[in-house]
Design a protein around this motif. Structure first.
Motif, PDB file in Angstrom:
ATOM      1  N   LEU A   1      -0.153   9.173 -10.261  1.00 11.76           N
ATOM      2  CA  LEU A   1      -1.296   9.458 -11.306  1.00 11.76           C
ATOM      3  C   LEU A   1      -2.282  10.441 -11.040  1.00 11.76           C
ATOM      4  CD1 LEU A   1      -2.344   5.798 -10.952  1.00 11.76           C
ATOM      5  CD2 LEU A   1      -1.473   6.726 -12.898  1.00 11.76           C
ATOM      6  N   VAL A   2      -2.668  11.034  -9.817  1.00 13.39           N
ATOM      7  CA  VAL A   2      -3.392  12.205  -9.261  1.00 13.39           C
ATOM      8  C   VAL A   2      -2.675  13.341  -9.920  1.00 13.39           C
ATOM      9  CG1 VAL A   2      -4.676  13.639  -7.607  1.00 13.39           C
ATOM     10  CG2 VAL A   2      -4.401  11.010  -7.776  1.00 13.39           C
TER      11      VAL A   2
ATOM     12  N   LYS B   1       2.384   5.628  -6.120  1.00 11.50           N
ATOM     13  CA  LYS B   1       1.990   5.598  -7.580  1.00 11.50           C
ATOM     14  C   LYS B   1       0.634   6.237  -7.766  1.00 11.50           C
ATOM     15  CE  LYS B   1       2.231   4.015 -11.899  1.00 11.50           C
ATOM     16  NZ  LYS B   1       3.165   4.519 -12.577  1.00 11.50           N
ATOM     17  N   SER B   2      -0.296   6.283  -6.800  1.00  6.41           N
ATOM     18  CA  SER B   2      -1.303   7.233  -6.646  1.00  6.41           C
ATOM     19  C   SER B   2      -1.229   8.568  -6.937  1.00  6.41           C
ATOM     20  CB  SER B   2      -2.343   6.767  -5.708  1.00  6.41           C
ATOM     21  OG  SER B   2      -2.858   5.333  -5.581  1.00  6.41           O
TER      22      SER B   2
ATOM     23  N   THR C   1      -6.744   8.793 -11.886  1.00  4.83           N
ATOM     24  CA  THR C   1      -7.480   8.309 -10.639  1.00  4.83           C
ATOM     25  C   THR C   1      -6.513   7.446  -9.778  1.00  4.83           C
ATOM     26  OG1 THR C   1      -9.439   8.037 -12.039  1.00  4.83           O
ATOM     27  CG2 THR C   1      -9.459   7.141  -9.842  1.00  4.83           C
ATOM     28  N   ALA C   2      -6.670   7.627  -8.580  1.00  4.46           N
ATOM     29  CA  ALA C   2      -5.914   6.999  -7.531  1.00  4.46           C
ATOM     30  C   ALA C   2      -6.086   5.429  -7.461  1.00  4.46           C
ATOM     31  CB  ALA C   2      -5.933   7.736  -6.074  1.00  4.46           C
ATOM     32  N   LEU C   3      -5.202   4.673  -7.040  1.00  4.17           N
ATOM     33  CA  LEU C   3      -5.265   3.191  -7.189  1.00  4.17           C
ATOM     34  C   LEU C   3      -5.964   2.819  -5.682  1.00  4.17           C
ATOM     35  CD1 LEU C   3      -1.673   2.328  -7.932  1.00  4.17           C
ATOM     36  CD2 LEU C   3      -3.982   2.120  -9.548  1.00  4.17           C
ATOM     37  N   ASP C   4      -6.804   1.886  -5.582  1.00  6.83           N
ATOM     38  CA  ASP C   4      -7.615   1.366  -4.553  1.00  6.83           C
ATOM     39  C   ASP C   4      -6.527   0.942  -3.660  1.00  6.83           C
ATOM     40  OD1 ASP C   4     -10.014   2.191  -5.355  1.00  6.83           O
ATOM     41  OD2 ASP C   4     -10.516   0.292  -6.475  1.00  6.83           O
TER      42      ASP C   4
ATOM     43  N   ARG D   1       1.683   1.703  -3.523  1.00  7.18           N
ATOM     44  CA  ARG D   1       0.331   2.159  -4.352  1.00  7.18           C
ATOM     45  C   ARG D   1       0.233   3.545  -4.090  1.00  7.18           C
ATOM     46  NH1 ARG D   1      -2.644  -2.085  -6.417  1.00  7.18           N
ATOM     47  NH2 ARG D   1      -4.605  -1.085  -6.248  1.00  7.18           N
ATOM     48  N   ASN D   2       0.202   3.937  -2.801  1.00  7.09           N
ATOM     49  CA  ASN D   2       0.156   5.468  -2.448  1.00  7.09           C
ATOM     50  C   ASN D   2       1.114   6.371  -3.300  1.00  7.09           C
ATOM     51  OD1 ASN D   2      -1.913   4.820  -0.657  1.00  7.09           O
ATOM     52  ND2 ASN D   2      -0.558   4.752   1.122  1.00  7.09           N
TER      53      ASN D   2
ATOM     54  N   ASN E   1       0.752  -1.198   0.152  1.00  5.52           N
ATOM     55  CA  ASN E   1      -0.110   0.035   0.042  1.00  5.52           C
ATOM     56  C   ASN E   1       0.805   1.138   0.068  1.00  5.52           C
ATOM     57  OD1 ASN E   1      -2.678  -1.015  -0.196  1.00  5.52           O
ATOM     58  ND2 ASN E   1      -2.706  -1.299   1.989  1.00  5.52           N
TER      59      ASN E   1
END
Length: 396
Positions: free
Chosen positions: A296-297, A292-293, A302-305, A289-290, A286
């Motif tokens: 992306l943002v 990477k989010s 869109t941010a990853l779940d 992923r944060n 996570n």
């Protein structure tokens, strides 16, 4: 695209260096050089030290790889036989690394020690029975032990007693999805054949078989903790492979035949999520992923779940273009939760009856537009046929 550009740059750089060496050779015209193509003592010394350097590279990279990526390996197994599989794998790894360290060290040490020297003459002998016995008998004994241990493990894993109380589940593979069929109250799977696939009966279950009447078809697999689950596997199209990584289970799904595998889950999904190593692993995922989010943002995406651990059934054979997407969620429930979940599912027979009822028009209802159109077309075709027949008679 970036990788392709990097490869092109490296190739062009290699070509440039090759051309530079050719230019350097041209500048040495007239200078004394050794063109005999026979290695000198200096050449042999250089090659010997290069071999030592390569040996150091192998050892250093091996240690680095273990430290860097060792944590990516699967951790605690979630099935009873998983400990046996991991033990066999660990013994194999220890043997491989031990043999690799010894043989690579000896190989490069002897290459350096006995490198070419004009003051030495090579000793030649045809054979050595002692050496041949050593390097033949020792590997044979080690491999025999590994094979016997592997057969013992395999037989323990694959053995299913006919009178044993197991949960019977069929796994049906097709490009590119999994479907599961539960045996229902009688715990006997009904017969099935791909030739019987029609409408909602996508598995080709023989509904004339009494054992098929209570079969349940689902797209999410639930299994009970602490009870042996006996899987029977079929494939509709190509060769697939049912792979449960956390349960240390894998079996090919072959078109035209039924393959089998069984195991006993030891952790529910909730329990496995709470294991310390899994909590740490999920937190690390996570974190990535944060990061990477955020990228992306920033680019308007869109941010990853957030990631949540789930057991998965994967396909471990490259079965086509969407092979990577062929997976099914596996949920290990407590026995009570499993029974409750299964009791809420409708049988395939009920689903087929419901589908048939939905297609059958209700008495007294107006025909649908499609039905009316079909009737008109049929009547028109009959009239045209009659007219044609009358015309033929009139001509005669």
């Amino acid at each position: 695209m970036t990788s392709l550009l990097v490869i092109i740059v490296l190739v062009l750089l290699a070509v440039a260096l090759w051309q530079l060496t050719k230019i350097f050779d041209l500048t040495q015209v007239g200078a004394s050089s050794d063109d005999s193509q026979v290695a000198s003592d200096n050449d042999n010394n250089v090659q010997g030290y290069i071999m030592f350097g390569f040996l150091a590279f192998i050892y250093i990279f091996t240690i680095y790889g273990l430290l860097k990526w060792g944590n990516l390996a699967l951790h605690t197994p979630a099935s009873e036989h998983g400990l046996l599989v991991d033990n066999l794998m660990n013994i194999t790894w220890v043997l491989i690394f031990t043999v690799q360290v010894i043989t690579q060290g000896l190989l490069y040490w002897f290459s350096f020690k006995y490198k070419g020297n004009k003051d030495k003459k090579a000793l030649f002998f045809a054979d050595s029975n002692k050496l041949e016995a050593i390097w033949s008998i020792i590997p044979s004994v080690v491999l025999a032990i590994l094979i016997l241990y592997g057969l013992y493990a395999w037989n323990n894993i694959m053995f299913v007693d006919k009178d044993e109380d197991v949960v019977e589940i069929e796994l049906y593979a097709q490009q590119f999805k999994w479907t599961a069929r539960y045996a229902g109250q009688d715990n006997v799977l009904g017969k099935a054949n791909v030739r019987l696939i029609e409408g909602i009966n996508t598995l080709g279950v023989d509904m004339s078989d009494p054992n098929s009447q209570d079969d349940i078809v689902v797209t999410e697999l639930h299994i009970p903790k602490g009870k042996k689950v006996h899987f029977k596997m079929r494939s509709q199209d190509v060769l697939h492979s049912a792979y449960f990584p956390h349960f240390r289970a894998q079996m090919n799904c072959v078109p035209g035949m039924v393959t089998e595998f069984a195991f006993i889950p030891t952790y529910t999904t909730a329990e496995y999520r709470e294991l310390p190593f899994m909590i740490e692993k999920v937190a690390n995922i996570n974190k990535l992923r944060n990061e990477k989010s955020a990228e992306l943002v920033a680019k308007g995406g869109t941010a990853l779940d957030p990631y949540t651990f789930d057991y998965l059934l994967l396909c471990n054979k490259i079965c086509g273009a969407s092979h990577y997407n062929m997976q099914m969620k596996v949920v290990v429930d407590s026995p009570e939760d499993y029974k409750k979940w299964l009791s809420e599912k409708t049988t395939l027979a009920q689903d087929i009856k419901a589908a048939a009822a939905a297609e059958k028009p209700v008495e007294g209802d107006e025909p649908t537009t499609d039905t009316t159109t079909k009737v008109k077309d049929t009547v028109k075709a009959v009239i045209d046929t009659v007219k044609a027949a009358v015309a033929k008679v009139a001509v005669k």
